[in-house]
Design a protein around this motif. Structure first.
Motif, mmCIF file in Angstrom:
data_model
loop_
_atom_site.group_PDB
_atom_site.id
_atom_site.type_symbol
_atom_site.label_atom_id
_atom_site.label_comp_id
_atom_site.label_asym_id
_atom_site.label_seq_id
_atom_site.Cartn_x
_atom_site.Cartn_y
_atom_site.Cartn_z
ATOM 1 N N LEU A 166 0.823 -1.207 0.000
ATOM 2 C CA LEU A 166 0.000 0.000 0.000
ATOM 3 C C LEU A 166 0.857 1.256 0.000
ATOM 4 O O LEU A 166 0.646 2.181 -0.806
ATOM 5 C CB LEU A 166 -0.898 -0.033 1.233
ATOM 6 C CG LEU A 166 -1.771 1.175 1.539
ATOM 7 C CD1 LEU A 166 -2.819 1.355 0.466
ATOM 8 C CD2 LEU A 166 -2.440 0.990 2.899
ATOM 9 N N VAL A 167 1.830 1.314 0.879
ATOM 10 C CA VAL A 167 2.703 2.483 0.972
ATOM 11 C C VAL A 167 3.444 2.698 -0.339
ATOM 12 O O VAL A 167 3.482 3.819 -0.887
ATOM 13 C CB VAL A 167 3.690 2.323 2.136
ATOM 14 C CG1 VAL A 167 4.775 3.404 2.078
ATOM 15 C CG2 VAL A 167 2.957 2.390 3.474
ATOM 16 N N LEU A 168 4.023 1.645 -0.867
ATOM 17 C CA LEU A 168 4.837 1.777 -2.070
ATOM 18 C C LEU A 168 3.988 2.146 -3.288
ATOM 19 O O LEU A 168 4.390 2.969 -4.115
ATOM 20 C CB LEU A 168 5.605 0.483 -2.318
ATOM 21 C CG LEU A 168 6.580 0.083 -1.201
ATOM 22 C CD1 LEU A 168 7.189 -1.291 -1.475
ATOM 23 C CD2 LEU A 168 7.687 1.119 -1.036
ATOM 24 N N ARG A 169 2.810 1.567 -3.375
ATOM 25 C CA ARG A 169 1.938 1.869 -4.523
ATOM 26 C C ARG A 169 1.387 3.278 -4.466
ATOM 27 O O ARG A 169 1.230 3.929 -5.500
ATOM 28 C CB ARG A 169 0.801 0.846 -4.588
ATOM 29 C CG ARG A 169 1.261 -0.522 -5.064
ATOM 30 C CD ARG A 169 0.187 -1.566 -4.917
ATOM 31 N NE ARG A 169 0.680 -2.882 -5.318
ATOM 32 C CZ ARG A 169 0.116 -4.035 -4.967
ATOM 33 N NH1 ARG A 169 -0.983 -4.025 -4.206
ATOM 34 N NH2 ARG A 169 0.619 -5.177 -5.374
ATOM 35 N N LEU A 170 1.090 3.765 -3.265
ATOM 36 C CA LEU A 170 0.623 5.144 -3.158
ATOM 37 C C LEU A 170 1.730 6.122 -3.558
ATOM 38 O O LEU A 170 1.473 7.112 -4.247
ATOM 39 C CB LEU A 170 0.150 5.436 -1.732
ATOM 40 C CG LEU A 170 -1.260 4.966 -1.388
ATOM 41 C CD1 LEU A 170 -1.552 5.173 0.091
ATOM 42 C CD2 LEU A 170 -2.304 5.711 -2.230
ATOM 43 N N CYS A 171 2.945 5.839 -3.128
ATOM 44 C CA CYS A 171 4.063 6.705 -3.547
ATOM 45 C C CYS A 171 4.215 6.669 -5.063
ATOM 46 O O CYS A 171 4.423 7.715 -5.701
ATOM 47 C CB CYS A 171 5.352 6.256 -2.873
ATOM 48 S SG CYS A 171 5.404 6.575 -1.094
ATOM 49 N N GLN A 172 4.082 5.488 -5.631
ATOM 50 C CA GLN A 172 4.185 5.361 -7.082
ATOM 51 C C GLN A 172 3.032 6.098 -7.778
ATOM 52 O O GLN A 172 3.232 6.792 -8.779
ATOM 53 C CB GLN A 172 4.181 3.881 -7.469
ATOM 54 C CG GLN A 172 4.445 3.626 -8.949
ATOM 55 C CD GLN A 172 4.454 2.141 -9.262
ATOM 56 O OE1 GLN A 172 3.461 1.455 -9.037
ATOM 57 N NE2 GLN A 172 5.569 1.641 -9.770
ATOM 58 N N LYS A 173 1.836 5.967 -7.226
ATOM 59 C CA LYS A 173 0.654 6.624 -7.807
ATOM 60 C C LYS A 173 0.851 8.126 -7.905
ATOM 61 O O LYS A 173 0.460 8.747 -8.910
ATOM 62 C CB LYS A 173 -0.571 6.311 -6.948
ATOM 63 C CG LYS A 173 -1.836 7.051 -7.366
ATOM 64 C CD LYS A 173 -2.996 6.742 -6.429
ATOM 65 C CE LYS A 173 -4.242 7.538 -6.771
ATOM 66 N NZ LYS A 173 -5.370 7.243 -5.840
ATOM 67 N N TYR A 174 1.456 8.726 -6.878
ATOM 68 C CA TYR A 174 1.628 10.175 -6.855
ATOM 69 C C TYR A 174 3.010 10.612 -7.348
ATOM 70 O O TYR A 174 3.369 11.778 -7.229
ATOM 71 C CB TYR A 174 1.349 10.707 -5.448
ATOM 72 C CG TYR A 174 -0.121 10.651 -5.110
ATOM 73 C CD1 TYR A 174 -1.005 11.623 -5.558
ATOM 74 C CD2 TYR A 174 -0.645 9.579 -4.377
ATOM 75 C CE1 TYR A 174 -2.361 11.555 -5.279
ATOM 76 C CE2 TYR A 174 -2.004 9.498 -4.095
ATOM 77 C CZ TYR A 174 -2.859 10.483 -4.549
ATOM 78 O OH TYR A 174 -4.204 10.411 -4.276
ATOM 79 N N GLY A 175 3.761 9.665 -7.897
ATOM 80 C CA GLY A 175 5.040 9.996 -8.508
ATOM 81 C C GLY A 175 6.101 10.462 -7.527
ATOM 82 O O GLY A 175 6.954 11.276 -7.889
ATOM 83 N N VAL A 176 6.048 9.929 -6.309
ATOM 84 C CA VAL A 176 7.004 10.341 -5.276
ATOM 85 C C VAL A 176 8.027 9.234 -5.052
ATOM 86 O O VAL A 176 7.645 8.107 -4.702
ATOM 87 C CB VAL A 176 6.291 10.654 -3.947
ATOM 88 C CG1 VAL A 176 7.306 11.083 -2.894
ATOM 89 C CG2 VAL A 176 5.231 11.734 -4.149
ATOM 90 N N PRO A 177 9.314 9.498 -5.228
ATOM 91 C CA PRO A 177 10.329 8.490 -4.932
ATOM 92 C C PRO A 177 10.250 8.042 -3.476
ATOM 93 O O PRO A 177 9.961 8.848 -2.588
ATOM 94 C CB PRO A 177 11.642 9.223 -5.216
ATOM 95 C CG PRO A 177 11.277 10.333 -6.139
ATOM 96 C CD PRO A 177 9.897 10.754 -5.739
ATOM 97 N N VAL A 178 10.540 6.763 -3.242
ATOM 98 C CA VAL A 178 10.456 6.234 -1.890
ATOM 99 C C VAL A 178 11.686 5.386 -1.589
ATOM 100 O O VAL A 178 12.090 4.531 -2.380
ATOM 101 C CB VAL A 178 9.150 5.422 -1.674
ATOM 102 C CG1 VAL A 178 9.008 4.303 -2.695
ATOM 103 C CG2 VAL A 178 9.082 4.870 -0.266
ATOM 104 N N ALA A 179 12.294 5.662 -0.438
ATOM 105 C CA ALA A 179 13.434 4.886 0.063
ATOM 106 C C ALA A 179 12.987 4.166 1.321
ATOM 107 O O ALA A 179 12.442 4.791 2.236
ATOM 108 C CB ALA A 179 14.615 5.802 0.371
#
Length: 301
Positions: free
Chosen positions: A260-273
């Motif tokens: 969920l966390v990773l897909r939401l970041c991807q949905k809004y185009g935000v890089p995630v570490a």
């Protein structure tokens, strides 16, 4: 289908010979690497940070504290608060891991996502360590990225079962880093420091309520803040069987949370570490498998 090019950050000094009965499982980092390798997720995608010393951490920590720590000159009371026995090997991994989190964040900015097989030492404060945390890799990474003009703002999204008190305290006067902690309220640390947003959950919260809280909170923050990067502390001590947890989150619930966390970041185009955060288990291999969940979910994106 798994992505064979998912950037992973790891150093062989993260684990060393250590009391296997200690509550902190020092072997988990090497075991995590082995678990990720067994899952077929390691190819030519593993990057190692440089071996660290206190110098880079001077940007966020009290100089005297980190150099006294490095030289084994802290008093017994401060070391007891940390909860780990001093050794040269411990210092090597302690000051290398923040460089690993920074490298992970820089890879995420380039590739969209990257995973650190360590990190999440969110109980470390400006001038003291606590709760197995000696230096704060999250505060260091966010501050370095800002100071080097790689980002203009960041979101630290902390889902460890314990509140990220050190991160909150160290960054409370930084308007460009937003700290959010979703944790079990009646758990360590018993003296909380206010994050920009704290959501304290009742003991025994289970999957449905937890996942709804995570989803609503993160999506709102991504929309409102539009951060340049999310530093995601994927603590697995939320698991119902964790020795220090007190929540009732299933193994599948952790997997759903990370996806969920990773897909939401991807949905809004935000890089995630991602960093692994806390996890406590007498079964050390089972703990490594729990920590591998976030890497598995990242590899699916």
């Amino acid at each position: 289908m798994n992505n064979p090019n998912l950037p992973l950050v790891y150093h062989s000094n993260y684990s060393f010979s250590f009391d296997p009965k200690h509550r902190f499982v020092m072997s988990k980092f090497a075991r995590l690497y082995q678990e990720v390798d067994a899952l077929g997720l390691i190819h030519n995608n593993v990057i190692s940070p440089e071996i660290g010393d206190p110098s880079p951490l001077e940007n966020v920590h009290c100089d005297q504290y980190i150099w006294d720590l490095w030289r084994n000159q802290l008093d017994d009371k401060m070391m007891r608060r940390i909860g780990l026995p001093w050794s040269k090997q411990l210092m090597a991994r302690t000051f290398t891991a923040p460089l690993g989190t920074l490298k992970t964040a820089e890879l995420a900015l380039k590739h969209g996502i990257a995973c650190h097989l360590a990190g999440g030492t969110h109980h470390a404060h400006y001038d003291f360590g606590s709760g197995f945390c000696m230096v704060n890799d999250l505060a260091y990474t966010a501050t370095h990225l800002l100071n080097s003009h790689q980002i203009t703002n960041a979101l630290i999204f902390d889902l460890d079962v314990h509140q990220g008190d050190g991160t909150a305290a160290m960054l409370k006067h930084n308007p460009y880093v937003y700290t959010c902690s979703i944790h079990c309220e009646k758990n360590f640390p018993f003296r909380k420091h206010a994050s920009d947003l704290d959501i304290g959950l009742e003991i025994g919260v289970s999957d449905t309520q937890y996942l709804e809280t995570v989803a609503h909170t993160l999506e709102s923050l991504l929309i409102d803040l539009n951060p340049d990067i999310v530093l995601y502390d994927a603590g697995v001590d939320v698991w119902q069987g964790d020795n220090l947890g007190k929540l009732d989150i299933s193994w599948l619930g952790i997997a759903k949370r990370d996806a969920l966390v990773l897909r939401l970041c991807q949905k809004y185009g935000v890089p995630v570490a991602t960093v692994i955060g806390g996890g406590y288990d007498r079964d050390h291999q089972r703990l490594a498998k729990r920590h591998a969940i976030v890497v598995q979910q990242a590899a699916k994106l």
